[in-house]
Motif scaffolding. Structure first.
Motif: not given
Lengths: 116, 407
Positions: A8-9, A12-14, A55, B71-73, B75
């Protein structure tokens, strides 16, 4: 690859970088496989506006619609390194990533000074 | 040679610190409350120093700019909300800055305003397209140094220095506490405008800063922004010494130049106008790129002003579209000074969405290794998180209660 990462950290979203270090999207979602009682396995990264639909509720659906709704599946085997950014083994075009930039580029190239 | 380059960078940062929001809020605060709010400017300037240093450090160590970190932190969902609010505020700011450029050109040339909006737009487009980016920053930064004329003017106006000194001591006005609070919030919002950190951190990534550049980052943030704050003091002092004394309301961008014209004559007026033109023009370019940076970073597109436009196509299209939108909005005849007030107050509301993720990332060992926040950065960082939360919650109610600072 280190043996343990917080999906998650740290994933995701990287930012995704292709084999030539080109920025080509974000890790919009992850595909995990494995039934109850089995070991969960990360098998792919999903990327593209089609993934945003699930999302962020209504604005996510609106954003997905605006973005054209495409989604790209990148097999986990194509991931080379997970650090600050997520590096891929292949070039963006081979994976179907970064198509928006590729589509706009020919128009910009017609304008003088676009390559300075 | 390196010191020389650093010095040039700092000069450009000083000249680039002030934008239309600082001009409007500092002079009106001076015209309304004299020197009483100088202490708030100090808090705002230290705040931007603390957070730009943090953003620069995150950029240098992890290669992440602000909207990567956001965005990474937080979401996709909360990040998208942050992105939308940032883009709305950024477009308002951009529009105000472009309008400010057109007003300056009008005051300098006397031509019709609408023509000058078009000329301003074409000029910005040509400058951005043709000029190498390290030069853009310098040209506008050095031009903005003409604003130092306000420092000379502030001295020439012979303010009561005792009262000026008293203004640096935190205190609250009892006559009209709401209006006082409104200006305090506006001054903090103007000093800590989020586009400054978007731009600063993205620049750090583009210049490929690494841990070896952390010293440079600290010097840039502390001296560049610190001395930039000095210009804010000068603006507020001219506001207090001239406008308050004579009962002038600086409703127009042009009336701000009186602060230099009255004590220094034609030369003062000209320097003030040129300084405002470059400061506001530079800020227009910064906000233009900030909008494109944010979108590209959130969506993972290729971005960068050091890249050729063909190297970052969607990024290029984004800033072009933003410029056209801003020009269209200025053409509607909206008053740039009024728009600035709204932009600053709304940006104050959006501040926590930018600064909280940065604070979290700057404390994250997996990205930052041994370069996480030290004790000082954490104490100050937390203090400012509290400050911006209070600012964010009170900004809109104060806007309404004071009728946009009118009563």
């Amino acid at each position: 690859l280190t043996n343990s990462i917080d999906l998650g950290l740290n994933l995701l979203d990287h930012q995704l970088l292709d084999a030539e270090s080109r920025r080509c999207g974000k890790v919009d979602d992850l595909v995990l496989e494995g039934g109850p009682g089995e070991e969960l396995e990360l098998v792919a990264i999903l990327c593209g506006p089609g993934v945003w639909r699930g999302r962020a509720g209504l604005i996510g659906r609106a954003a997905a619609w605006l973005g054209g709704g495409r989604r790209v599946r990148i097999p986990w085997d194509d991931v080379a390194e997970v650090g600050s950014h997520v590096k891929l083994h292949k070039r963006a075009a081979e994976l179907g990533l970064g198509r928006g930039d590729d589509r706009v580029r020919p128009y910009l190239e017609k304008i003088p000074g676009s390559d300075r | 040679m390196k010191i020389f380059q650093v010095a040039l960078g700092i000069l450009a940062a000083i000249g680039g610190f002030v934008d239309i929001g600082d001009l409007v809020f500092n002079v009106s605060a001076g015209a309304t409350f004299g020197y009483q709010l100088l202490w708030v400017v100090v808090i705002g300037v230290v705040g931007i120093v603390v957070y730009s240093e943090m953003c620069g450090r995150v950029a240098a160590v992890s290669g992440k700019a602000v909207f990567d970190a956001v965005r990474e932190r937080v979401g996709f969902k909360a990040g998208l909300a942050a992105l939308i609010s940032a883009q709305v505020v950024n477009l308002m700011t951009l529009t105000a800055e472009v309008g400010g450029v057109a007003i300056c050109l009008q005051l300098l040339s006397g031509l019709p305003y609408r023509w000058l909006i078009v000329i301003a737009g074409i000029a910005l487009l040509v400058v951005v397209w043709v000029t190498a980016f390290e030069w853009i920053e310098r040209i506008f930064g050095y031009g903005g140094l003409c604003l130092l004329v306000f420092a000379v003017a502030a001295v020439k106006l012979h303010p009561e220095w005792g009262a000026v000194g008293h203004g640096f001591v935190p205190h609250v006005s009892t006559e009209s506490p709401l209006l006082y609070a409104y200006f305090a919030v506006g001054l903090l919002g103007a000093a800590m405008t989020p586009y400054e950190v978007y731009f600063y951190s993205s620049g750090g990534v583009e210049e490929r800063w690494g841990p070896k550049d952390l010293g440079l980052n600290r010097v840039n943030a502390m001296i560049g922004y610190g001395l930039g704050g000095f210009l804010s003091f000068a603006l507020m002092i001219t506001g207090g010494a001239l406008f308050l004394e004579r009962g002038i309301e600086p409703e127009f961008l042009g009336s701000i130049t009186l602060g230099a014209e009255v004590p220094l004559g034609q030369v003062g007026l000209l320097l003030a106008l040129v300084g405002i033109l470059f400061a506001v023009g530079g800020a227009a370019i910064d906000t233009l790129f900030s909008g494109a940076y944010n979108l590209a970073q959130f969506l993972g597109w290729e971005w960068g002003r050091y890249r050729h436009p063909r190297g970052a196509p969607r990024f290029t299209v984004t800033w072009f579209v933003l410029l056209v939108l801003a020009l269209g909005l200025v053409m509607t005849g909206v008053d740039p000074v009024q728009l600035t007030e709204y932009a600053v107050i709304f940006s104050a509301v959006a501040l926590p969405l930018t600064y909280i993720p940065i604070f979290l990332v700057a404390n994250d060992r997996t990205y930052m290794r041994e370069y996480t926040n030290g004790r000082l950065a954490n104490v100050l960082g937390l203090f400012y998180l509290v400050v911006i939360m209070i600012v964010a919650v009170t900004a809109i109610p104060l806007l309404i209660l004071t009728n946009v600072g009118q009563n």
